[in-house]
Design an enzyme around this catalytic site. Structure first.
Site, PDB file in Angstrom:
ATOM      1  N   GLY A  14       0.820  -1.208   0.000  1.00 35.20           N
ATOM      2  CA  GLY A  14       0.000   0.000   0.000  1.00 35.20           C
ATOM      3  C   GLY A  14       0.854   1.258   0.000  1.00 35.20           C
ATOM      4  O   GLY A  14       0.481   2.277   0.586  1.00 35.20           O
ATOM      5  N   ASN A  92       1.075  -2.525   5.244  1.00 32.13           N
ATOM      6  CA  ASN A  92       0.345  -1.275   5.429  1.00 32.13           C
ATOM      7  C   ASN A  92      -0.977  -1.231   4.658  1.00 32.13           C
ATOM      8  O   ASN A  92      -1.893  -0.518   5.047  1.00 32.13           O
ATOM      9  CB  ASN A  92       1.245  -0.111   4.984  1.00 32.13           C
ATOM     10  CG  ASN A  92       0.493   1.189   4.855  1.00 32.13           C
ATOM     11  OD1 ASN A  92       0.035   1.766   5.840  1.00 32.13           O
ATOM     12  ND2 ASN A  92       0.366   1.679   3.633  1.00 32.13           N
ATOM     13  N   TYR A 158     -13.758  -3.001  10.757  1.00 36.21           N
ATOM     14  CA  TYR A 158     -12.355  -2.592  10.835  1.00 36.21           C
ATOM     15  C   TYR A 158     -11.693  -3.164  12.089  1.00 36.21           C
ATOM     16  O   TYR A 158     -10.602  -3.741  12.033  1.00 36.21           O
ATOM     17  CB  TYR A 158     -12.313  -1.062  10.852  1.00 36.21           C
ATOM     18  CG  TYR A 158     -10.952  -0.442  10.680  1.00 36.21           C
ATOM     19  CD1 TYR A 158     -10.033  -0.903   9.748  1.00 36.21           C
ATOM     20  CD2 TYR A 158     -10.596   0.683  11.443  1.00 36.21           C
ATOM     21  CE1 TYR A 158      -8.805  -0.291   9.576  1.00 36.21           C
ATOM     22  CE2 TYR A 158      -9.375   1.313  11.277  1.00 36.21           C
ATOM     23  CZ  TYR A 158      -8.480   0.814  10.345  1.00 36.21           C
ATOM     24  OH  TYR A 158      -7.261   1.423  10.182  1.00 36.21           O
TER      25      TYR A 158
END
Length: 253
Positions: A14, A92, A158
């Site tokens: 990422g 990431n 999340y």
């Protein structure tokens, strides 16, 4: 004393994202060569490679779907052909989605967070750790979140993904510690990025009033901690979850 990553090769997944690109630049400033992972944004990846090469470091851009084991394995082979090995992995990348209540969140959003938080790290470990074990050296760093300790409404998918990631990293730290490979997590708070600066949105009174340092952190402050954990200065730290959020959440003993 300085953070010295000279002769180290770092993979940042990422790396075209708001935090990832700053981590990559920071590692290069510390002397590392970089593998810039991207999923779709090849143009930004090439731009970051050029920035890092201008610093006098080596850099390559590699595409992969980090939620797919075969794609990660293909990325690994591409890196081996060009740079031989990776010393430091920074996981990431994460899938973005719209936060909703548990009753409104789609099952697919939970699966996307499991895939990009847990399975990404599993695939990266299977691909890159064997060579680290053979060299008796390595750093495996995951980007978690302060949300893992907050559990606020609408954070459920999340948090579920990141808490699963936390369990994986703590177990992995115990399994491979004997090979002098450290496994740690950095947990940012709500961080100021290049996008926030461009939009003039660095401040949020409602968030900052609950932060002991009374401000939001910056992308550079997150990258600094990642670089520290990647370095030999952190050679005796493993299994850690380190919030970088001005004290907004504090792990207890």
């Amino acid at each position: 004393m300085e953070i010295n990553l000279t002769n180290k090769i770092v993979l940042v997944t990422g790396a075209t994202g708001e935090l990832g690109r700053v981590m990559a630049r920071t590692m290069a400033v510390c002397g590392a060569d970089l593998v810039i992972h991207y999923h779709k944004n090849e143009m930004k990846a090439r731009e970051i490679v050029q920035e890092i090469e201008a610093m006098g470091r080596r850099a390559i851009a590699v595409q992969a779907d980090i939620t797919n084991g075969c794609s990660v394995a293909t990325m690994h082979e591409a890196i081996k052909r060009q740079l031989q090995h990776v010393d430091i992995v920074v996981a990431n990348a994460v899938i973005q989605y719209q936060w909703k209540s548990v009753l409104e969140q789609s099952p697919g959003d939970y699966l996307s967070q499991f895939d990009s938080c847990v399975m990404q790290s599993v695939y990266l470990a299977k691909a890159f750790l064997p060579a680290m074990i053979a060299r008796n050296y390595g750093r495996f760093i995951g980007i978690n979140t302060e949300c893992s300790m907050q559990n606020f409404p609408t954070q459920s998918a999340y948090v579920a993904g990141k808490r699963g990631m936390d369990g994986l990293y703590r177990t992995l730290a115990k399994e491979i510690g004997g090979h002098q490979i450290t496994v740690n997590q950095v947990a940012p708070g709500w961080t100021i990025s290049e996008k926030d600066r461009a939009a003039g949105m660095e401040n949020s009174a409602s968030y900052e009033r609950n932060v002991p340092l009374q401000r939001r952190g910056t992308d550079q402050e997150i990258a600094n901690v990642v670089a520290f954990l990647a370095s030999d200065l952190a050679s005796f730290i493993t299994g850690a979850y380190i919030p970088v959020n001005g004290g907004n959440v504090m792990p207890a003993i």
